[in-house]
Design a protein around this motif. Structure first.
Motif, PDB file in Angstrom:
ATOM      1  N   SER A  72      -4.178 -11.635  -4.357  1.00  0.00           N
ATOM      2  CA  SER A  72      -3.156 -10.772  -3.785  1.00  0.00           C
ATOM      3  C   SER A  72      -2.951 -11.146  -2.312  1.00  0.00           C
ATOM      4  CB  SER A  72      -3.634  -9.330  -3.915  1.00  0.00           C
ATOM      5  OG  SER A  72      -2.814  -8.506  -3.168  1.00  0.00           O
ATOM      6  N   GLY A  73      -1.711 -11.266  -1.904  1.00  0.00           N
ATOM      7  CA  GLY A  73      -1.415 -11.645  -0.523  1.00  0.00           C
ATOM      8  C   GLY A  73      -1.165 -13.126  -0.349  1.00  0.00           C
ATOM      9  N   GLY A  79       1.361 -14.806  -1.532  1.00  0.00           N
ATOM     10  CA  GLY A  79       2.780 -15.125  -1.384  1.00  0.00           C
ATOM     11  C   GLY A  79       3.528 -15.296  -2.690  1.00  0.00           C
TER      12      GLY A  79
HETATM   13  N1  ADP Z   1       8.882  -7.659   3.498  1.00  0.00           N
HETATM   14  C1  ADP Z   1       7.799  -8.152   4.116  1.00  0.00           C
HETATM   15  N2  ADP Z   1       7.693  -8.077   5.463  1.00  0.00           N
HETATM   16  C2  ADP Z   1       6.614  -8.570   6.104  1.00  0.00           C
HETATM   17  N3  ADP Z   1       5.585  -9.159   5.494  1.00  0.00           N
HETATM   18  C3  ADP Z   1       5.619  -9.269   4.150  1.00  0.00           C
HETATM   19  C4  ADP Z   1       6.729  -8.768   3.394  1.00  0.00           C
HETATM   20  N4  ADP Z   1       6.495  -9.008   2.072  1.00  0.00           N
HETATM   21  C5  ADP Z   1       5.298  -9.632   2.030  1.00  0.00           C
HETATM   22  N5  ADP Z   1       4.770  -9.794   3.259  1.00  0.00           N
HETATM   23  C6  ADP Z   1       3.498 -10.459   3.577  1.00  0.00           C
HETATM   24  O1  ADP Z   1       3.523 -11.722   2.988  1.00  0.00           O
HETATM   25  C7  ADP Z   1       2.275 -12.049   2.424  1.00  0.00           C
HETATM   26  C8  ADP Z   1       2.448 -12.413   0.964  1.00  0.00           C
HETATM   27  O2  ADP Z   1       2.813 -11.263   0.239  1.00  0.00           O
HETATM   28  P1  ADP Z   1       3.168 -11.285  -1.305  1.00  0.00           P
HETATM   29  O3  ADP Z   1       4.226 -12.282  -1.539  1.00  0.00           O
HETATM   30  O4  ADP Z   1       3.456  -9.892  -1.715  1.00  0.00           O
HETATM   31  O5  ADP Z   1       1.806 -11.751  -1.959  1.00  0.00           O
HETATM   32  P2  ADP Z   1       1.297 -11.619  -3.473  1.00  0.00           P
HETATM   33  O6  ADP Z   1       2.442 -11.248  -4.332  1.00  0.00           O
HETATM   34  O7  ADP Z   1       0.723 -12.952  -3.790  1.00  0.00           O
HETATM   35  O8  ADP Z   1       0.234 -10.584  -3.454  1.00  0.00           O
HETATM   36  C9  ADP Z   1       1.378 -10.854   2.617  1.00  0.00           C
HETATM   37  O9  ADP Z   1       0.540 -11.114   3.739  1.00  0.00           O
HETATM   38  C10 ADP Z   1       2.326  -9.745   2.933  1.00  0.00           C
HETATM   39  O10 ADP Z   1       1.738  -8.852   3.825  1.00  0.00           O
END
Ligand code: ADP
Ligand code: MG
Lengths: 378, 344
Positions: free
Chosen positions: B58-59, B61
């Motif tokens: 998780s996190g 991307g």
């Molecule tokens: N809308 C957003 N604004 C700022 N940061 C974001 C946003 N969406 C995701 N992030 C950041 O981008 C990173 C990747 O998130 P995400 O794509 O949701 O990861 P995953 O789906 O693999 O868990 C994380 O550190 C998250 O905090």
């Protein structure tokens, strides 16, 4: 979910009742939840009754608000009785005799237990225009003796019927509250949505403005704004200005609710899902975001009404808001400003009790609505 | 982007050098004080009719990649080329909302949370029918018929059209989401952690449903999950992401047999192995610490602070994506390391 659990007693028609629950419109679910809140339902009924009484104040009240009577000043509330001479009687009051205390020269009223004045309905009384349109003399109730009056809440220093004035005052005070809330609704919805929807720079600007307004102590602010209103202006105009002043302060609460809802809805998956099928911004806002907000907005508006009412009352009481001849609860309370008249005629405080009841009722109603606002909450 | 190779005939979606940096704003005037490199230089292809698995903690991307492909976000950089129903290739990168509208019917998403992804104030008729209403090609009666047909397709009773989502369990709601995604006959569906929130048996049912639908309609899936065990059986190829970068990409079977990146090895070792013959004795790599912060990534390889094999080179230089025996790996030492996969 709690709803499914509570609404599934085992009975033959369970299936259809469950189907009812499953196909119930969101507002139906809100109503079902609201209904469980007994105090809120009682408040709603109270407010509806009071509202009807205010609208038809001229018909329901036995007199007109400005008809004074030199021989009936500071008369105590008439006691409505049903037992005369030990036997049941239709509702009546006793006639009163005006006397003077020989030592203090104070006016005293004494019931004359032999003279029964039955309360009659649809009686002819003073002239007025029904709803300001149809000239008539018909009043809901009264007594037919020309020299005697029925004063359910007593009279004031000019012998005006307080019950009548309270009903007329309800019109002004309640409508000032509602109009004030309507103004703050427009302001709060507009600024709250801009802050919540666009975020960023707009959001911080509007937030700072809200914090500033909320940090200003209200009474001095009102006083300053109200002092700017020229004394000679038309009372109706003053009334509108007062409601605008109140709403200039009151919108922040609503704006905060709207902003919070927009912020949380903006990131909701179902909003994204809708965007990903090509929905326009307009569709997203009107079909998904606003419907999810209306119940919250209604609850917040309900909770804002008492603030407006208290504002009007406080301003008028201090002589900074509405002034006689306008009759509002705050104006009526001006009569209860000195201790002497309160000790002489404690019924002059009844507009204050009315304010307390209405404020409580709106708060209970708002609480109930807020709890029922989101029937899908986990 | 003239230096990009043309999209091969069997590829539906080609992602090149994809980047998404989220600004970090702060203070009164919302000044930008930094950026989160949520997706950083990601390149991969998805072939027609295959299931591509995107894995990572998780996190890392993954969701951001899916949302970029579906153009819920604008790209910071890179290119997304998509093969349309008429076999033409469209670059999605620079399109605005109006230009995207016709394409949106060809690519859809299934969400992780079956509760927040369905508007609780809409009946199934309006929920599943919403894409049809927006595209505006059908009459009311036709939409109703189509919604009932879709409900049947995902194994729900057609008479449920008048119900609201609160009448259904998590697994059923997920099926409603699937029906909605299918409404416009898309060719590509991104399923973001689509069964992670469900019980094992319900998840398995829904995966079977997705596989049946894939066969029936020739769908192409991007299946996102943090659970490597899940993708083994359903994905043809997988990509492993770590802090915004693709660290390994290749055939599922190959990667499971012998990972080339230490991060993949660690993820594989954490997969519970019900089959005792496939268990390797005592080898379970527990990753030290947390996933790196994409706003402030470590220097060199982002995985180096947690990597048991890290050297000085890893701490200073970002490894390039290299092709090794038909696979792509982002590790300096991919050839030297002899990593353990899941045995046959
Ligand atoms: N809308 C957003 N604004 C700022 N940061 C974001 C946003 N969406 C995701 N992030 C950041 O981008 C990173 C990747 O998130 P995400 O794509 O949701 O990861 P995953 O789906 O693999 O868990 C994380 O550190 C998250 O905090
Ligand atoms: Mg995610």
């Amino acid at each position: 979910m709690t709803l499914e659990a509570t609404a599934a007693p085992v009975e033959p028609e369970t299936a259809s009742r469950e189907e009812d629950l499953y196909t119930a419109k969101p507002w139906t679910l809100i109503w079902w939840r609201f209904r469980k809140h007994k105090l809120a339902v009682a408040s709603l009924i109270f407010m509806i009754v009071l509202g009807i009484m205010a609208i038809f104040a001229d018909f329901i009240s036995p007199y007109t608000p400005f008809s004074f009577s030199k021989l009936n000043t500071f008369a105590p509330p008439s006691v409505v009785r049903v037992i005369h001479d030990g036997s049941l009687h239709r509702p009546f009051i006793y006639a009163v005799k005006r006397k003077r205390d020989p030592e203090t020269a104070r006016v005293l009223y004494e019931e004359d237990k032999t003279k029964v004045l039955p309360i009659e309905f649809f009686v002819k009384g003073q002239d007025y225009k029904f709803l300001g349109l149809v000239p008539t003399q018909m009043h809901l109730f009264g007594v037919s003796d020309r020299k005697q009056q029925i004063n359910l809440l007593g009279t004031d220093s000019l012998g005006r019927d307080l019950f009548t004035r309270l009903l007329y005052g309800a019109r002004v005070t309640l409508s000032a509250g509602l109009i004030g809330v309507a103004f703050s609704f427009v302001l709060g919805l507009a600024l709250g949505s801009i802050a919540g929807y666009y975020g960023g720079w707009w959001d911080s600007g509007i937030q700072r403005l809200m914090e500033f307004i909320r940090s200003v102590p209200t009474i001095p602010l009102w006083m300053g704004l109200a002092a700017a209103l020229p004394v000679a202006w038309d009372p109706l105009f003053v009334y509108v200005l007062i409601t605008i002043i109140l709403s200039l302060i009151g919108w922040t609460h609503l704006a905060r609710v709207v902003r919070g809802r927009f912020l949380s809805l903006r990131t909701e998956d179902y909003v994204l899902a809708s965007r990903l099928c090509g929905a326009s911004e307009y569709r997203i806002v009107t079909k998904h975001m606003l419907p999810a907000m209306t119940s919250y907005i209604i609850a917040a508006m309900t909770l804002a009404v008492p603030e407006m009412i208290l504002g009007e009352t406080a301003l008028s009481f201090l002589g900074l808001g509405l002034r006689p001849p306008v009759v509002s609860w705050g104006v009526l309370l001006q009569d209860a400003q000195n201790l002497r008249s309160i000790s002489l005629a404690p019924w002059l405080l009844s507009p204050g009790i009315a304010v307390v009841l209405v404020v409580l009722a709106f708060n209970f109603l708002g609480d109930g609505l807020r709890d029922a606002a989101d029937p899908y909450g986990h | 982007m003239s230096d990009m190779t043309p999209v091969p005939d069997d590829v539906l979606l080609s992602v090149n050098g994809l980047k998404k940096y989220f600004p970090i704003n702060h203070g009164w005037l919302q000044r930008q004080v930094g950026e989160v490199k949520a997706v950083d230089d990601v390149t991969f292809d998805i072939k027609k009719g295959e299931t591509f698995g995107l894995v990572g903690e998780s996190g890392s991307g993954k969701s951001t990649v899916a949302r970029l492909i579906l153009r819920a976000y604008t790209l910071t950089d890179g290119s997304i080329r998509f093969r349309r129903a008429d076999d033409s290739i469209t670059e999605l990168g620079g399109l605005d909302e109006k230009q995207l509208r016709p394409i949106r019917s060809e690519m859809q998403m299934i969400f992780q949370d079956p509760y927040s992804s369905l508007d609780p104030r809409m009946r199934l008729l309006d929920l599943i029918g919403e894409p049809l209403v927006i595209q505006g090609k059908l009459t009311k009666d036709e939409i109703r018929d189509r919604v009932q047909e879709l409900l049947g397709l995902v194994g729900l009773r057609p008479e449920y059209v008048m119900r609201y989502p609160h009448a259904f369990s998590g697994g059923q709601r997920q099926r409603i989401g699937i029906a909605r995604a299918l409404a416009l006959n898309p060719s590509f569906i991104a399923a973001d952690e689509a069964v992670s929130a469900l019980d094992v048996s319900v998840a398995a049912q829904n995966i079977n449903l997705l596989q049946d639908l894939q066969e029936k309609f020739g769908l192409t899936y991007m299946f996102i999950t943090h659970d490597l065990g899940m993708v083994e059986h359903i994905s043809d190829r997988i990509g492993v992401m770590y802090v915004g970068r693709m660290v390994e990409l290749g055939d599922t079977a190959e990667i499971f047999r012998k990972p080339l990146h230490p991060y993949t090895e660690a993820l594989l070792s954490a997969v519970p192995q019900p089959d005792p013959r496939r268990r390797k004795e005592g080898k379970r790599i527990i990753l030290k610490g947390e996933i790196a912060d994409p706003a402030n990534p470590p220097s060199g390889c982002a995985f180096n602070p947690r990597c048991p094999y890290a050297t000085d080179l890893c701490r200073t230089t970002i490894p390039a994506l290299r092709e090794i025996s038909g696979r792509q790996v982002r590790c300096h030492h991919a050839e030297e390391l002899d990593l353990t996969g899941v045995g046959e």
